[in-house]
Design an enzyme around this catalytic site. Structure first.
Site, PDB file in Angstrom:
ATOM      1  N   CYS A  46       0.847  -1.201   0.000  1.00  0.00           N
ATOM      2  CA  CYS A  46       0.000   0.000   0.000  1.00  0.00           C
ATOM      3  C   CYS A  46       0.878   1.245   0.000  1.00  0.00           C
ATOM      4  O   CYS A  46       2.009   1.235   0.481  1.00  0.00           O
ATOM      5  CB  CYS A  46      -0.880  -0.043   1.250  1.00  0.00           C
ATOM      6  SG  CYS A  46      -1.964   1.372   1.450  1.00  0.00           S
ATOM      7  N   SER A  48       0.629   3.721   1.826  1.00  0.00           N
ATOM      8  CA  SER A  48       0.951   4.128   3.206  1.00  0.00           C
ATOM      9  C   SER A  48       2.254   3.499   3.682  1.00  0.00           C
ATOM     10  O   SER A  48       3.014   4.104   4.435  1.00  0.00           O
ATOM     11  CB  SER A  48      -0.174   3.717   4.160  1.00  0.00           C
ATOM     12  OG  SER A  48      -1.390   4.239   3.726  1.00  0.00           O
ATOM     13  N   HIS A  51       4.975   5.542   2.159  1.00  0.00           N
ATOM     14  CA  HIS A  51       5.121   6.811   2.876  1.00  0.00           C
ATOM     15  C   HIS A  51       5.933   6.621   4.154  1.00  0.00           C
ATOM     16  O   HIS A  51       6.706   7.488   4.548  1.00  0.00           O
ATOM     17  CB  HIS A  51       3.750   7.399   3.209  1.00  0.00           C
ATOM     18  CG  HIS A  51       3.102   8.037   2.025  1.00  0.00           C
ATOM     19  ND1 HIS A  51       1.836   8.578   2.070  1.00  0.00           N
ATOM     20  CD2 HIS A  51       3.543   8.223   0.762  1.00  0.00           C
ATOM     21  CE1 HIS A  51       1.537   9.075   0.875  1.00  0.00           C
ATOM     22  NE2 HIS A  51       2.550   8.865   0.072  1.00  0.00           N
ATOM     23  N   HIS A  67       0.286  -3.791   6.103  1.00  0.00           N
ATOM     24  CA  HIS A  67      -0.928  -3.698   6.933  1.00  0.00           C
ATOM     25  C   HIS A  67      -2.152  -4.221   6.203  1.00  0.00           C
ATOM     26  O   HIS A  67      -3.277  -3.980   6.635  1.00  0.00           O
ATOM     27  CB  HIS A  67      -1.134  -2.252   7.371  1.00  0.00           C
ATOM     28  CG  HIS A  67      -1.264  -1.308   6.212  1.00  0.00           C
ATOM     29  ND1 HIS A  67      -0.172  -0.732   5.607  1.00  0.00           N
ATOM     30  CD2 HIS A  67      -2.341  -0.883   5.532  1.00  0.00           C
ATOM     31  CE1 HIS A  67      -0.584   0.026   4.613  1.00  0.00           C
ATOM     32  NE2 HIS A  67      -1.896  -0.052   4.524  1.00  0.00           N
ATOM     33  N   CYS A 172      -7.236  -3.337   3.548  1.00  0.00           N
ATOM     34  CA  CYS A 172      -6.979  -1.889   3.511  1.00  0.00           C
ATOM     35  C   CYS A 172      -7.698  -1.238   2.335  1.00  0.00           C
ATOM     36  O   CYS A 172      -8.654  -0.500   2.519  1.00  0.00           O
ATOM     37  CB  CYS A 172      -5.489  -1.553   3.473  1.00  0.00           C
ATOM     38  SG  CYS A 172      -5.196   0.231   3.470  1.00  0.00           S
TER      39      CYS A 172
END
Ligand SMILES: [Zn+2]
Ligand SMILES: [Zn+2]
Length: 373
Positions: A46, A48, A51, A67, A172
């Site tokens: 993902c 995220s 990041h 996640h 997610c």
């Protein structure tokens, strides 16, 4: 209880911000009270996670990220009764206590008792992951590893009819995107929707819009391949935002703008675009995680006179116990097309290449597939 035994598992460890993850063996301790150990079938990669690797949202180090996952329960700690070893589960990345004011009000995404999770810890303030004496942090579901230990409430029993590898995406991207439409914005049938950013979350938002009966459904992105995927998923119109006159091209389809505009990138430029594309009386829904400090300039008079609203969406405003069974039903009926979200698969060793593809803007979702054993 017998003394907890740890297992050795292969994991991708981030030791330093901006550096490649190191795939190596680490030790994973047995689940304690209220915890579950899960052998992963697959993990999505993902934005995220990326990041965090880049330090935009810096995690505690060292850490095993990831996640978005699904797999099979290997062991349960004391007090866990809703799943047992052998059960297929999908992992939600956001634990919740079930007791606080937010949880009791039906808003577990706003649970204020889970600060330990942000610190990369388990509920008791320790970690199950380590390499010798070195403590390694969790990242909620911690799916960039062959096995993980998670808070029990984040392991959701998976419907047997759903492919467990594809189900990883539910954890997610799909919950966030579909939830943004159905829960956060509560899109009504026949209303227009525009989605900016057609990665895993954006494509899931488009699927949510189709399920909600929205029309027309506009997909906006700078990558033609992502727009083609959006069209296959059900977007009625696609807008290449790398070309000029975006506003005019959108208004040619929905005069005055779209009733609901979802921003799935968290980027200052596209957030501004999202507000400008929102019709009178409409909602701008911020789904993407913006970099801390990002500013959005809004004319409040316009919000007042046109009764427009700007709302944030965290994890699709989901209530896992309620919304996962709903996603399973949508999968069973064929309303959710999980395979359309997957652009490539790889083994855990391919994680850094997957991030490189993401950084180049290629593909929708890469899925890490773990070997059966
Ligand atoms: Zn995610
Ligand atoms: Zn709570």
């Amino acid at each position: 209880m017998a003394a907890p035994e740890s297992v050795r598992v292969k994991a991708a460890v981030l030791y330093e911000i901006g550096k490649p993850l190191v795939v190596e063996e680490v030790e994973l301790d047995a689940p304690r009270a209220g915890e579950v150990r899960v052998r992963l079938a697959a993990s999505g990669v993902c934005r995220s996670d990326w990041h965090m690797v880049q330090g935009i949202h810096p995690p505690p180090l060292p850490v095993v990220l990831g996640h978005e996952g699904a797999g099979w329960v290997e062991a349960v700690g004391p007090g866990v009764h809703h799943v047992q070893p052998g059960d297929a589960v999908v992992l939600t990345w956001l634990p919740h206590c079930g007791q606080c004011v937010a949880c009791r009000a039906g808003r577990p995404t706003q649970c204020n008792e889970v600060a330990w999770s942000d610190l990369g810890l388990m509920r008791d303030g320790t970690t199950r992951l380590h390499r010798g004496e070195l403590r390694i942090h969790h990242n909620s579901a911690t799916t960039f590893a062959e096995q993980t230990v998670v808070p029990a409430e984040t392991a959701i029993a998976l419907d047997a009819s759903i492919d467990v590898r594809q189900a990883a995406l539910l954890g997610c991207a799909v919950m966030t995107g579909v939830g943004a439409v159905r829960r956060t914005a509560q899109v009504a049938p026949g209303r227009s929707v525009a989605v900016i950013g057609c990665g895993g979350v954006g494509l899931s938002t488009l699927q949510g819009a189709v399920i909600a009966g929205a029309a027309p459904i506009l997909a906006l992105d700078v990558v033609p391949a992502k727009l083609e995927r959006a069209r296959r998923i059900g977007a009625t119109h696609v807008i290449d935002t790398s070309q000029p006159d975006v506003l005019e091209r959108v208004h040619a389809i929905v005069p005055g703008g779209a009733d609901y505009v979802f921003e799935a990138l968290g980027d200052a430029t596209t957030l501004d675009l999202a507000v400008r594309l929102t019709a009178r009386g409409g909602k701008t829904v911020i789904v993407g995680l913006a970099e801390p400090g990002t500013k959005l300039v809004v004319d409040p008079l316009g919000l007042t006179l046109e009764e427009r609203s700007i709302i944030g969406c965290f994890y699709g405003s989901c209530v896992p116990e309620r919304d996962y069974p709903e996603l399973f039903a949508l999968c069973r009926s064929g309303s959710l097309q999980l395979s359309e979200l997957v652009s490539s698969t790889c083994e855990l060793e391919g994680i850094n290449d997957a991030f490189a593809r993401m950084a180049r803007g290629e593909g929708a979702r890469t899925i890490i597939v773990y070997p059966d054993d």
